[in-house]
Design a protein around this motif. Structure first.
Motif, short mmCIF file in Angstrom:
data_model
loop_
_atom_site.label_atom_id
_atom_site.label_comp_id
_atom_site.label_asym_id
_atom_site.label_seq_id
_atom_site.Cartn_x
_atom_site.Cartn_y
_atom_site.Cartn_z
N LYS A 27 0.84 -1.21 0.00
CA LYS A 27 0.00 0.00 0.00
C LYS A 27 0.87 1.24 0.00
O LYS A 27 0.63 2.19 -0.75
CB LYS A 27 -0.93 -0.02 1.22
CG LYS A 27 -1.77 1.23 1.42
CD LYS A 27 -2.88 1.34 0.40
CE LYS A 27 -3.94 2.36 0.77
NZ LYS A 27 -3.59 3.74 0.53
N ASP A 87 1.05 4.16 -2.86
CA ASP A 87 0.69 5.52 -2.47
C ASP A 87 1.74 6.56 -2.85
O ASP A 87 1.41 7.74 -3.00
CB ASP A 87 0.45 5.60 -0.96
CG ASP A 87 -0.87 4.99 -0.54
OD1 ASP A 87 -1.73 4.74 -1.41
OD2 ASP A 87 -1.04 4.76 0.67
N LEU A 112 -7.96 -0.14 -4.93
CA LEU A 112 -6.86 0.83 -4.97
C LEU A 112 -6.46 1.14 -6.41
O LEU A 112 -6.19 2.30 -6.75
CB LEU A 112 -5.65 0.28 -4.22
CG LEU A 112 -5.82 0.12 -2.72
CD1 LEU A 112 -4.65 -0.65 -2.13
CD2 LEU A 112 -5.96 1.47 -2.06
#
Length: 141
Positions: free
Chosen positions: A60, A64, A95
């Protein structure tokens, strides 16, 4: 799809940008290097385990860091875990939508019980080949 070499996501500091990556102002040199690495590719295959019904934090964090470098690029998924990592793959699809990635429908689902010896040594069977080849064909297309 650029040079098709596998890349491991590791060693990224926790997201430390003062501005959102979607604004495209990467102030840190390590972020600019990270961006240059991924900008060169047309698509990606992400292999992810499932932890606590989701993707690992390090993945993640790696996603990001960037924004434009992920946009309008194909994404194939390979997931693994006790339930094949299906929940982490679904989380990753959400995502990917936010990053404007085009995830393909076919994914490869690996079970810790059948595709890993002693739950740790990767020992895939031929039963995964059709899904893998289909997923790769979709990413390339």
């Amino acid at each position: 799809m650029g040079s098709q070499r596998p890349m491991q996501v590791q060693g990224r500091p926790h997201l430390d940008a003062p501005m959102p990556p979607s604004l495209g102002h990467y102030q840190n040199e390590h972020t600019r290097r990270w961006a240059a690495t991924f900008a060169a590719y047309d698509g990606f295959v992400i292999v992810t385990p499932e932890y606590n019904h989701g993707i690992p934090g390090v993945l993640k964090n790696a996603l990001d860091y960037l924004y434009a470098e992920w946009n309008i690029k194909a994404l194939g998924l390979v997931s693994y875990g006790a339930a094949g990592g299906a929940r982490s793959a679904e989380q990753l699809r959400l995502l990917a939508a936010g990053l404007q990635m085009a995830d393909v429908r076919q994914q490869v689902v690996l079970s810790l019980h059948t595709d890993f010896e002693n739950l740790s040594v990767f020992t895939p069977g031929d039963h995964n080949l059709h899904a893998l080849n289909t997923m790769l064909d979709q990413v390339i297309a």
